[in-house]
Design a protein around this motif. Sequence first.
Motif, PDB file in Angstrom:
ATOM      1  N   GLU A 294       0.818  -1.222   0.000  1.00 46.17           N
ATOM      2  CA  GLU A 294       0.000   0.000   0.000  1.00 46.17           C
ATOM      3  C   GLU A 294       0.844   1.260   0.000  1.00 46.17           C
ATOM      4  O   GLU A 294       0.333   2.364  -0.242  1.00 46.17           O
ATOM      5  N   ASP A 295       2.129   1.130   0.281  1.00 44.11           N
ATOM      6  CA  ASP A 295       3.020   2.286   0.320  1.00 44.11           C
ATOM      7  C   ASP A 295       3.780   2.488  -0.979  1.00 44.11           C
ATOM      8  O   ASP A 295       4.533   3.448  -1.116  1.00 44.11           O
ATOM      9  N   ILE A 296       3.605   1.595  -1.916  1.00 40.26           N
ATOM     10  CA  ILE A 296       4.432   1.609  -3.116  1.00 40.26           C
ATOM     11  C   ILE A 296       3.748   2.373  -4.247  1.00 40.26           C
ATOM     12  O   ILE A 296       2.635   2.042  -4.655  1.00 40.26           O
ATOM     13  N   ALA A 297       4.429   3.379  -4.765  1.00 40.48           N
ATOM     14  CA  ALA A 297       3.959   4.109  -5.944  1.00 40.48           C
ATOM     15  C   ALA A 297       4.775   3.634  -7.132  1.00 40.48           C
ATOM     16  O   ALA A 297       5.998   3.734  -7.137  1.00 40.48           O
ATOM     17  N   LYS A 298       4.125   3.092  -8.116  1.00 37.20           N
ATOM     18  CA  LYS A 298       4.824   2.634  -9.309  1.00 37.20           C
ATOM     19  C   LYS A 298       5.167   3.837 -10.188  1.00 37.20           C
ATOM     20  O   LYS A 298       4.475   4.861 -10.144  1.00 37.20           O
ATOM     21  N   PRO A 299       6.212   3.744 -11.007  1.00 41.71           N
ATOM     22  CA  PRO A 299       6.631   4.883 -11.825  1.00 41.71           C
ATOM     23  C   PRO A 299       5.505   5.547 -12.600  1.00 41.71           C
ATOM     24  O   PRO A 299       5.431   6.775 -12.672  1.00 41.71           O
ATOM     25  N   GLY A 300       4.607   4.796 -13.174  1.00 45.24           N
ATOM     26  CA  GLY A 300       3.539   5.387 -13.968  1.00 45.24           C
ATOM     27  C   GLY A 300       2.471   6.100 -13.164  1.00 45.24           C
ATOM     28  O   GLY A 300       1.640   6.822 -13.725  1.00 45.24           O
ATOM     29  N   GLU A 301       2.486   5.923 -11.838  1.00 49.19           N
ATOM     30  CA  GLU A 301       1.454   6.530 -11.002  1.00 49.19           C
ATOM     31  C   GLU A 301       1.792   7.963 -10.592  1.00 49.19           C
ATOM     32  O   GLU A 301       0.934   8.668 -10.084  1.00 49.19           O
ATOM     33  N   VAL A 302       3.032   8.371 -10.778  1.00 49.72           N
ATOM     34  CA  VAL A 302       3.457   9.724 -10.424  1.00 49.72           C
ATOM     35  C   VAL A 302       3.950  10.425 -11.680  1.00 49.72           C
ATOM     36  O   VAL A 302       4.827   9.925 -12.380  1.00 49.72           O
ATOM     37  N   THR A 303       3.372  11.589 -11.975  1.00 50.23           N
ATOM     38  CA  THR A 303       3.817  12.377 -13.122  1.00 50.23           C
ATOM     39  C   THR A 303       4.175  13.783 -12.673  1.00 50.23           C
ATOM     40  O   THR A 303       3.660  14.277 -11.669  1.00 50.23           O
ATOM     41  N   VAL A 304       5.067  14.409 -13.417  1.00 48.34           N
ATOM     42  CA  VAL A 304       5.525  15.769 -13.122  1.00 48.34           C
ATOM     43  C   VAL A 304       5.348  16.594 -14.382  1.00 48.34           C
ATOM     44  O   VAL A 304       5.673  16.137 -15.485  1.00 48.34           O
ATOM     45  N   ASP A 305       4.832  17.808 -14.236  1.00 47.86           N
ATOM     46  CA  ASP A 305       4.505  18.599 -15.420  1.00 47.86           C
ATOM     47  C   ASP A 305       5.730  19.170 -16.137  1.00 47.86           C
ATOM     48  O   ASP A 305       5.625  19.631 -17.271  1.00 47.86           O
ATOM     49  N   LYS A 306       6.893  19.137 -15.495  1.00 50.34           N
ATOM     50  CA  LYS A 306       8.126  19.613 -16.131  1.00 50.34           C
ATOM     51  C   LYS A 306       9.146  18.478 -16.137  1.00 50.34           C
ATOM     52  O   LYS A 306       9.489  17.955 -15.087  1.00 50.34           O
ATOM     53  N   LYS A 307       9.639  18.135 -17.314  1.00 43.76           N
ATOM     54  CA  LYS A 307      10.553  17.003 -17.452  1.00 43.76           C
ATOM     55  C   LYS A 307      11.777  17.140 -16.560  1.00 43.76           C
ATOM     56  O   LYS A 307      12.216  16.164 -15.930  1.00 43.76           O
ATOM     57  N   GLU A 308      12.335  18.358 -16.498  1.00 42.52           N
ATOM     58  CA  GLU A 308      13.548  18.563 -15.713  1.00 42.52           C
ATOM     59  C   GLU A 308      13.318  18.409 -14.211  1.00 42.52           C
ATOM     60  O   GLU A 308      14.264  18.250 -13.439  1.00 42.52           O
TER      61      GLU A 308
ATOM     62  N   THR B  42       4.271  20.888 -10.717  1.00 40.01           N
ATOM     63  CA  THR B  42       3.101  20.185 -10.206  1.00 40.01           C
ATOM     64  C   THR B  42       3.293  18.677 -10.316  1.00 40.01           C
ATOM     65  O   THR B  42       3.678  18.154 -11.363  1.00 40.01           O
ATOM     66  N   LEU B  43       3.029  18.008  -9.203  1.00 44.31           N
ATOM     67  CA  LEU B  43       3.058  16.551  -9.148  1.00 44.31           C
ATOM     68  C   LEU B  43       1.632  16.032  -9.224  1.00 44.31           C
ATOM     69  O   LEU B  43       0.719  16.613  -8.633  1.00 44.31           O
ATOM     70  N   THR B  44       1.446  14.950  -9.920  1.00 37.44           N
ATOM     71  CA  THR B  44       0.138  14.289  -9.939  1.00 37.44           C
ATOM     72  C   THR B  44       0.325  12.847  -9.500  1.00 37.44           C
ATOM     73  O   THR B  44       1.102  12.101 -10.096  1.00 37.44           O
ATOM     74  N   MET B  45      -0.360  12.496  -8.421  1.00 37.09           N
ATOM     75  CA  MET B  45      -0.245  11.151  -7.866  1.00 37.09           C
ATOM     76  C   MET B  45      -1.627  10.514  -7.847  1.00 37.09           C
ATOM     77  O   MET B  45      -2.511  10.946  -7.109  1.00 37.09           O
ATOM     78  N   LYS B  46      -1.823   9.511  -8.716  1.00 39.89           N
ATOM     79  CA  LYS B  46      -3.115   8.845  -8.806  1.00 39.89           C
ATOM     80  C   LYS B  46      -4.257   9.839  -8.940  1.00 39.89           C
ATOM     81  O   LYS B  46      -5.290   9.725  -8.287  1.00 39.89           O
ATOM     82  N   GLY B  47      -4.058  10.855  -9.766  1.00 37.26           N
ATOM     83  CA  GLY B  47      -5.081  11.851 -10.031  1.00 37.26           C
ATOM     84  C   GLY B  47      -5.115  13.021  -9.080  1.00 37.26           C
ATOM     85  O   GLY B  47      -5.828  13.998  -9.318  1.00 37.26           O
ATOM     86  N   SER B  48      -4.366  12.954  -7.975  1.00 39.87           N
ATOM     87  CA  SER B  48      -4.327  14.045  -7.001  1.00 39.87           C
ATOM     88  C   SER B  48      -3.127  14.938  -7.287  1.00 39.87           C
ATOM     89  O   SER B  48      -1.988  14.466  -7.344  1.00 39.87           O
ATOM     90  N   LYS B  49      -3.387  16.243  -7.481  1.00 40.76           N
ATOM     91  CA  LYS B  49      -2.320  17.172  -7.827  1.00 40.76           C
ATOM     92  C   LYS B  49      -1.772  17.898  -6.597  1.00 40.76           C
ATOM     93  O   LYS B  49      -2.530  18.283  -5.712  1.00 40.76           O
ATOM     94  N   GLN B  50      -0.459  18.057  -6.554  1.00 41.69           N
ATOM     95  CA  GLN B  50       0.213  18.792  -5.494  1.00 41.69           C
ATOM     96  C   GLN B  50       1.182  19.786  -6.141  1.00 41.69           C
ATOM     97  O   GLN B  50       2.013  19.391  -6.964  1.00 41.69           O
ATOM     98  N   LYS B  51       1.083  21.053  -5.771  1.00 44.02           N
ATOM     99  CA  LYS B  51       1.931  22.100  -6.335  1.00 44.02           C
ATOM    100  C   LYS B  51       3.139  22.327  -5.444  1.00 44.02           C
ATOM    101  O   LYS B  51       3.000  22.674  -4.261  1.00 44.02           O
ATOM    102  N   VAL B  52       4.315  22.107  -5.978  1.00 45.23           N
ATOM    103  CA  VAL B  52       5.556  22.423  -5.274  1.00 45.23           C
ATOM    104  C   VAL B  52       5.933  23.846  -5.646  1.00 45.23           C
ATOM    105  O   VAL B  52       6.168  24.149  -6.825  1.00 45.23           O
ATOM    106  N   THR B  53       5.964  24.729  -4.664  1.00 43.11           N
ATOM    107  CA  THR B  53       6.176  26.145  -4.951  1.00 43.11           C
ATOM    108  C   THR B  53       7.601  26.613  -4.714  1.00 43.11           C
ATOM    109  O   THR B  53       8.021  27.627  -5.260  1.00 43.11           O
ATOM    110  N   LYS B  54       8.372  25.860  -3.906  1.00 38.92           N
ATOM    111  CA  LYS B  54       9.721  26.333  -3.604  1.00 38.92           C
ATOM    112  C   LYS B  54      10.579  25.209  -3.039  1.00 38.92           C
ATOM    113  O   LYS B  54      10.111  24.383  -2.265  1.00 38.92           O
ATOM    114  N   LEU B  55      11.849  25.200  -3.435  1.00 35.46           N
ATOM    115  CA  LEU B  55      12.847  24.297  -2.882  1.00 35.46           C
ATOM    116  C   LEU B  55      13.976  25.141  -2.287  1.00 35.46           C
ATOM    117  O   LEU B  55      14.513  26.012  -2.960  1.00 35.46           O
ATOM    118  N   THR B  56      14.317  24.895  -1.044  1.00 33.19           N
ATOM    119  CA  THR B  56      15.391  25.621  -0.388  1.00 33.19           C
ATOM    120  C   THR B  56      16.427  24.625   0.102  1.00 33.19           C
ATOM    121  O   THR B  56      16.121  23.745   0.909  1.00 33.19           O
TER     122      THR B  56
END
Length: 259
Positions: free
Chosen positions: A81-95, A176-190
Motif C-alpha cells: 500500500e506504500d508503493i507508488a509505481k513509476p507510472g502513477e506519479v507524473t511531473v509537469d516539467k521534465k527537468e 506540479t506533481l500528480t499522484m493517482k489523479g491528485s495534484k500537489q503544487k511544489v512552490t519552492k525548494l530551499t
Amino acid sequence: MRTTAVRRTALAAAVSSLMLLATACSGSDSDAKGDGGAAGGKDEASANPSAVKALTTAELEKASLEQGDVAGHKVTKTGPEDIAKPGEVTVDKKECEPIGFAFYGVERGSPVGNAGRKVVEEPKVDETADPEDALAGMLDMTSSLVTLASYDGDGAAKNIAELRESAAKCATGGFTLTMKGSKQKVTKLTEEKVTGGEEALAWRVQMGEGDEAAPFKLVSLRQGGTVATFFSFNLGKTGAKADFPLPTAVIDAQVGKLG
C-alpha cells in the motif's frame, strides 16, 4: 478551537492521507546470492566507481532500520500500500521529474535492490496543557519515508548528480506533481545543510502557498553504491513560514547501518 487550529488539523489529515497514498519504495528484487554486509563498496566506490557491486534487496533489508534503532521513533516496514509505481506519479516539467520522483521513492535508473521503512516520531503528550496546546503538541511529530536503492558501477553517483541538477533547475519556478489523479503544487525548494555518507543533499520543500502551504524535507545521500532517501513531514507545521528540523537521528541511524 480556533480557526487556525481547525485549519491545522484539516491540513494535517490531508497531508497524512497524501503520504499514505503516495509513499513509495518501488524497484526490482535480485536473485543474486550472498550475505555480504552493507558496508561493502564504500572504499571501492571512492577509488573506482565502476567496480562497485550493488547490494541485493535481501542485503538492503538487513541494512534497513528496525524498531529500536532510533530512540523515540516507531519503525515499520513499507508494504504494497506504500508503493507508488513509476507510472502513477507524473511531473509537469521534465527537468523536475528526478526531484519529484524522489519525494515518493519512485524508482529511477536501474536499481538492483530496494528496501523501505516508515519512521514516525512518537507524539509529545503534555497532560497539563490545555486541550488546544495538547493537540498541537501531539501533532508536532515528524514522519519519514526512508527508501534504499542500490546500483552497480557508478549508478548511485549518477542518481545523486541527477537529483542535484534537477533541484537546481526547479528550485524557484515551481512544478506540479500528480499522484493517482491528485495534484500537489511544489512552490519552492530551499537547500539545507546535511551530512552523512559519501555525499548528501537536503532541501526544504514547500507545497502550496499561504495558509494552505506545508513544508516537507527531502534528504538523499550516497554510501558506496546505495542511495538512501528520506522524505519527511510534520503534522504540526503548516503555513508558508512554518519549518521543522531535518530528521537527523533517523539519518544518522540509517547511515550507521549502511556502514
